[in-house]
Design a protein around this motif. Sequence first.
Motif, PDB file in Angstrom:
ATOM      1  N   ARG A 134       0.963   4.353  -2.686  1.00 23.09           N
ATOM      2  CA  ARG A 134       0.851   5.718  -2.271  1.00 23.09           C
ATOM      3  C   ARG A 134       2.222   6.592  -2.878  1.00 23.09           C
ATOM      4  NH1 ARG A 134       2.501   7.391   2.623  1.00 23.09           N
ATOM      5  NH2 ARG A 134       2.295   5.321   3.586  1.00 23.09           N
ATOM      6  N   GLN A 170      -5.056  15.205  -2.389  1.00 21.56           N
ATOM      7  CA  GLN A 170      -4.374  14.156  -1.630  1.00 21.56           C
ATOM      8  C   GLN A 170      -4.851  14.091  -0.378  1.00 21.56           C
ATOM      9  OE1 GLN A 170      -0.089  15.314  -2.809  1.00 21.56           O
ATOM     10  NE2 GLN A 170      -0.418  14.115  -4.625  1.00 21.56           N
ATOM     11  N   THR A 221      -5.737   7.236  -9.742  1.00 21.35           N
ATOM     12  CA  THR A 221      -5.267   8.416  -9.769  1.00 21.35           C
ATOM     13  C   THR A 221      -3.863   8.353 -10.375  1.00 21.35           C
ATOM     14  OG1 THR A 221      -6.238   9.054  -7.776  1.00 21.35           O
ATOM     15  CG2 THR A 221      -4.445  10.476  -8.305  1.00 21.35           C
ATOM     16  N   THR A 222      -3.014   7.348 -10.157  1.00 22.24           N
ATOM     17  CA  THR A 222      -1.628   7.067 -10.931  1.00 22.24           C
ATOM     18  C   THR A 222      -2.064   7.048 -12.562  1.00 22.24           C
ATOM     19  OG1 THR A 222      -1.006   6.163  -9.067  1.00 22.24           O
ATOM     20  CG2 THR A 222       0.333   5.867 -10.938  1.00 22.24           C
ATOM     21  N   ALA A 271      -5.729   5.306  -5.242  1.00 18.04           N
ATOM     22  CA  ALA A 271      -4.299   5.735  -5.442  1.00 18.04           C
ATOM     23  C   ALA A 271      -4.088   5.136  -6.970  1.00 18.04           C
ATOM     24  CB  ALA A 271      -3.539   5.010  -4.400  1.00 18.04           C
ATOM     25  N   GLU A 289       0.959  -1.150   0.176  1.00 19.70           N
ATOM     26  CA  GLU A 289      -0.089   0.079   0.235  1.00 19.70           C
ATOM     27  C   GLU A 289       0.693   1.179   0.012  1.00 19.70           C
ATOM     28  OE1 GLU A 289      -3.001   2.862   2.333  1.00 19.70           O
ATOM     29  OE2 GLU A 289      -1.040   2.116   3.295  1.00 19.70           O
ATOM     30  N   SER A 297       1.758   7.339  -6.626  1.00 13.97           N
ATOM     31  CA  SER A 297       0.969   7.987  -7.067  1.00 13.97           C
ATOM     32  C   SER A 297       1.200   9.605  -6.588  1.00 13.97           C
ATOM     33  CB  SER A 297      -0.512   7.925  -6.493  1.00 13.97           C
ATOM     34  OG  SER A 297      -0.655   8.087  -4.939  1.00 13.97           O
ATOM     35  N   PRO A 352      -8.764   3.082  -0.524  1.00 15.92           N
ATOM     36  CA  PRO A 352      -7.778   3.770  -0.627  1.00 15.92           C
ATOM     37  C   PRO A 352      -6.628   3.257  -1.968  1.00 15.92           C
ATOM     38  CG  PRO A 352      -7.854   3.473   1.696  1.00 15.92           C
ATOM     39  CD  PRO A 352      -8.908   2.739   1.038  1.00 15.92           C
TER      40      PRO A 352
END
Lengths: 733, 62
Positions: free
Chosen positions: A226, A343, A411-412, A408, A222, A229, A404
């Motif tokens: 994060r 964010q 978004t990436t 993430a 995870e 991203s 999450p």
Amino acid sequence: MNTARATTAGHVEWLDAERQLSHAIFIAAGMRCAACAGSIEKAVAALPGVDNVTVNVATHRVNVQFDASRTRLERILAAVDQAGFRALPLAGGAAVAAQRDEKRAAIKRLGVAGLGMMQIMMFTFGLYAAGPNGIATNYEHYFKLIAMLITLPVLFYAGAPILRSAWQNLKMRSLGMDVPVSLALLLAFTASVYNTLRGTGEVYFDSVAMFVFFLLAGRFVEMNARHASLSASDALTQSLPETVARLTAAGATERVPVADIRPGDRLSIPKGAVIPVDATLLSASASIDQSLLSGESVAVNKTAGSELPGGAVNAGGVIQVAALSAIDASVLATIVRLLERAQRDRPPIARAADRVAGWFVLGILLLAVIVAGGWLLVDPSRAFSAVLAVLVVTCPCALSLATPVAMAAATTRLARDGVLVARADAIERLASIDLIVFDKTGTLTQGASAAVRVTDTHRVTADAALAIGAALERGSTHPIAQALLRHADAAVVATDIVETAGLGIEGVVAGCRYRLGRSEFVAALTATQRPGEQQPDYSSASIVLGDSDGWVAAFELTDPVRPAAAAAIAELRNSGLELAIASGDRPAAVQAVAQQLGITAAHGQLSPEQKIATVQTMRAGGRRVLMLGDGINDGPVLAAADVSCAMGQGSSIAQAAADLILVDDSLQGVGRAIKTARRARQVLRQNLTWALLYNVAAIPAAALGYVPPWLAAIGMSLSSLFVVLNAQRLTRR
Amino acid sequence: MNIVFVLVPLGLVLIAAAVWALFWAVNNGQFDEVDSGADAPFRDDADPAAAEDGSSKPRDSR
């Protein structure tokens, strides 16, 4: 540990206290392949005093350790320049270092947990494999003691973040998922220690170590998602220099922090440096690279008077610019703020999951008590192991990871496709869009690159009219203003500028009050109608300039449709989306563009209020509306839609109101974004369903005593891992 | 079987050594960037001429 400091060039540099070496990180722009990385490494390593240099092809980061007494940072940067790359400063060095330290600590913990787990398993295997008669008591006791010894660092060093987070949860009087997990770990460990010391009873050291290891493994994945991203927007958020060379009135140069830049300041921008704020070019010509802003790595030539967006890189020689805004009003700063907000924002579904998790944890704790009570009545010897299994197997880790990691990953993926997500919950809403409303100017058409032509003048020359128009439009980011600004004359300055959205601009130039904009707006000042208004060509818009004595000039703007718009529109229609245009422009011009692109619903001559009303009517009819716009008019209407998307080159007002920003202005990004959002929704549903099903299925088995604690630990971890890996599919094509 | 009482602590010492080695590697940045190792075969080797005249600098430690 290390204290970071910014050098005059803005590159992050710090001293490694142990080895007396300086350490610098910067971005080398222009790197495209592994061979490029190799040539940078070679060029830098050839310098005296350079101890170590690493180049990351994926993030374009160069990491140098060097002896500052033998080589200066400037020398290293020059070597990178000579190798054919531009060394860009990295202002967020502290954040980079924090991310690196977090990753290092996580690897150490994972390593300790993994090595410890394997050792403990080896010893406990001896106990399990011994058969019905067991092994000699002295060996058994010895093995248990050794296992206990190894569990200590695994639980209290590797597992420290879990225990600490549970403790903080309790202090805040909230129930996070680390509470039952820590309870299970500490219960199992305490009971095992007690049983070991008294020499009889079960020990669970293997389960404790395994649980810690798998929890850390899930969190490691995870954390990497994060960090990935974040690094997608790295180059942008961290490209601001920290100081800049300002020219004083006497012509001398002084270094000032970028925060001190005021509109009107004259700045000197060296080759390869980032232009920190929106500015007008004073030098005769310049070549700038907007790849940080738009992702498009092509040098653009600009001439004196053109506006340069903050965040663009000076690719040519040294230039002088006049700042148009302070740092916090620049295009780059706006984008950075939007990213930071995204964010911070947690999507509603994630917030809901957090609330649910709180109740879920309370439920688990109650269930554990009930299971303990039940087993104490039936078979007290199995009570403890069943309670442990329940606490471990019900860990809602997968449930709280589900959202999450999916967000993430999406978004990436979107950032890679040129779409910045400004509000985190936009991805969810984007997935259910069925109607897209476009603004025309600057969205479907090129806007900023429109050409301006003087069609009619009265009392002044065409050049003077253009200069007055440009002076009035100076502060505006409307596409028409962009076109006029190319004709700016530094000697003509407007004051008292008031912009009325959708109508025009009023201001004072050389003591005379002017209005520029739609004819009805200007007519209110001139009190006369402009004689002989001719019908202009469909692909152009005409605006007029007037003062209190009457008409001064008429401008005509030609604004062709974006080259890739037709293909992008056709793709959107094929994916089952309905399309519409809502524009403030004349109906004829709107119709022409609509026909060209094959959009049937076209609304023209809409005031900003009417645009909002149109969007609200559509939403009241049950449609899910995505609004695309770019101008100063579009801020309110963007906020009125279900999801809003602004063009990256548009005004910062539109961007501030938007959920998504198309960095490279390509309409194709819209289709890709919707596709990614739909896949993200699918993945999110799979994840939540999986997490719930797993818990529902596993709890009865654990409560009835069919699941030993070690199996519970593996099951819980595999469930979390499934969720994380499932989300990672989004980042792949 | 009493040898176990000697060998197990010895094993623990080896584990401690392994943990120490891991920490050393992490602290020296061996795991900071694991993506570009795969590209290494495609990179040019250090200039052979530079290597001969002894002026070559230590390259990155990956």
